[in-house]
Write an enzyme that holds these catalytic residues in place. Sequence first.
Site, short mmCIF file in Angstrom:
data_model
loop_
_atom_site.label_atom_id
_atom_site.label_comp_id
_atom_site.label_asym_id
_atom_site.label_seq_id
_atom_site.Cartn_x
_atom_site.Cartn_y
_atom_site.Cartn_z
N LYS A 37 0.85 -1.20 0.00
CA LYS A 37 0.00 0.00 0.00
C LYS A 37 0.88 1.25 0.00
CE LYS A 37 -0.38 -0.63 5.03
NZ LYS A 37 -1.20 -1.23 6.09
N TYR A 260 16.48 28.42 12.54
CA TYR A 260 15.42 29.26 13.09
C TYR A 260 15.26 29.02 14.59
CZ TYR A 260 13.75 29.30 8.21
OH TYR A 260 13.63 29.43 6.86
C1 LIG Z 1 -0.45 -2.20 6.76
C2 LIG Z 1 -1.02 -3.53 7.06
C3 LIG Z 1 -0.17 -4.67 7.11
C4 LIG Z 1 1.33 -4.56 7.08
O1 LIG Z 1 1.80 -4.11 8.32
P1 LIG Z 1 3.35 -3.95 8.66
O2 LIG Z 1 3.39 -3.50 10.08
O3 LIG Z 1 3.88 -2.89 7.76
O4 LIG Z 1 4.00 -5.25 8.41
C5 LIG Z 1 -0.77 -5.90 7.23
N1 LIG Z 1 -2.12 -6.03 7.34
C6 LIG Z 1 -2.95 -4.97 7.33
C7 LIG Z 1 -4.41 -5.18 7.48
C8 LIG Z 1 -2.42 -3.69 7.21
O5 LIG Z 1 -3.23 -2.63 7.24
#
Ligand SMILES: *Cc1c(COP(=O)(O)O)cnc(C)c1O
Length: 364
Positions: A37, A260
């Site tokens: 994703k 800053y």
């Molecule tokens: C993002 C996600 C994962 C992967 O999680 P990681 O901590 O990056 O390994 C797996 N399952 C679901 C449902 C997720 O939303």
Amino acid sequence: MFLPTSARLTIDLDALAHNFAVLRAQAAGADAAPVIKADGYGLGAAQVARRLWAEGAKGFFVARLSEGESLRAALGAEHPATIYVLDGFLAGAGSRLAAARLTPVLSSLPQIEAATTFAAASGQALSVALQVDTGMNRQGLTLAEAEAVALSGDRLRGLDVVLLMSHLGSATDPNDPRNQLQLERFAQVRSLFPGVRTSFAASAGIMLGPEYRNDLIRPGISLYGGGPEERPDARLHAVAKFEAPILYIRNVEPGELIGYGSNTVIDKPTRVAVVGAGYADGIIRSSRNGGYGWLAGERRSVIIVTMDLIALDIGAAQARIGDWVELLGPNVLLDEIATAAGTVAHECLVRLGDRAERVYLGEA
Ligand SMILES: *Cc1c(COP(=O)(O)O)cnc(C)c1O
């Protein structure tokens, strides 16, 4: 002399393949569907997926419908992967899901209804995954809903349930008793759907033990080098290396500020390198609190992150204008930078934007 004109993000696909092999060995026997994703956690979903397909992955998880469509196009007919869409079945999405042959992860009763309605209208069985909430309280059917659906006989009409899944909320802490509780609840759910393949573990869950693996693991962050317990794990290799060139070197006297604000006033003579990357490139501004870069074989503390520039204390380092400073990579550990920035490794990666030049190492 030509100086580098932008920061550089190097994505090491061989390191990705190494991490995939480590995770699969850990989950001996289970299939693995990488989570890609958010454009492969910011590292390029198409490149990541093609390489992991070559390493044996046959399914992938994305979050959005549009991510699934892009991934289907990028993989093309020669890589007929199962693509799971975590957002599930959103109203009106049926024809797009079907056209791209995507597998929605249904996570509520309205989503199930929408999917069965679409399947009935299209006259074709629709492949779906079902997600059950076993304690995270984010998404998924409640246990009571899952039971009602399983026992009803017709609430899944027209749907081909290919996967039953749940997600862990506390897996980064192996001692948290909630893990065991979720495990027990998931066992109850599984018994309601005999014969359906199951998936429970993301990166952290894979490391919790064999009972968490089920048929399919869903690794995300650890593929990209993040430790399953939110701290560096030597078994995993850094996939992303982010570097920026030194643009200026200057000496600053005690009592002066750097960048800053009064909280960057220094109390000792400081040699400062200013490098060409900043929070507009995705380097989190708060990572000055313990953040560091790597130059000439040593860690160099971050003094301030501004939009386009970062100032580091380089002490007496041998350094010239144009030298590269590593801001993330094998020497600047993702989990340490995340901790310094008060966040998780996932966020540090997904923020790395498009402004840096991108280089891929290894076969795609
Ligand atoms: C993002 C996600 C994962 C992967 O999680 P990681 O901590 O990056 O390994 C797996 N399952 C679901 C449902 C997720 O939303």
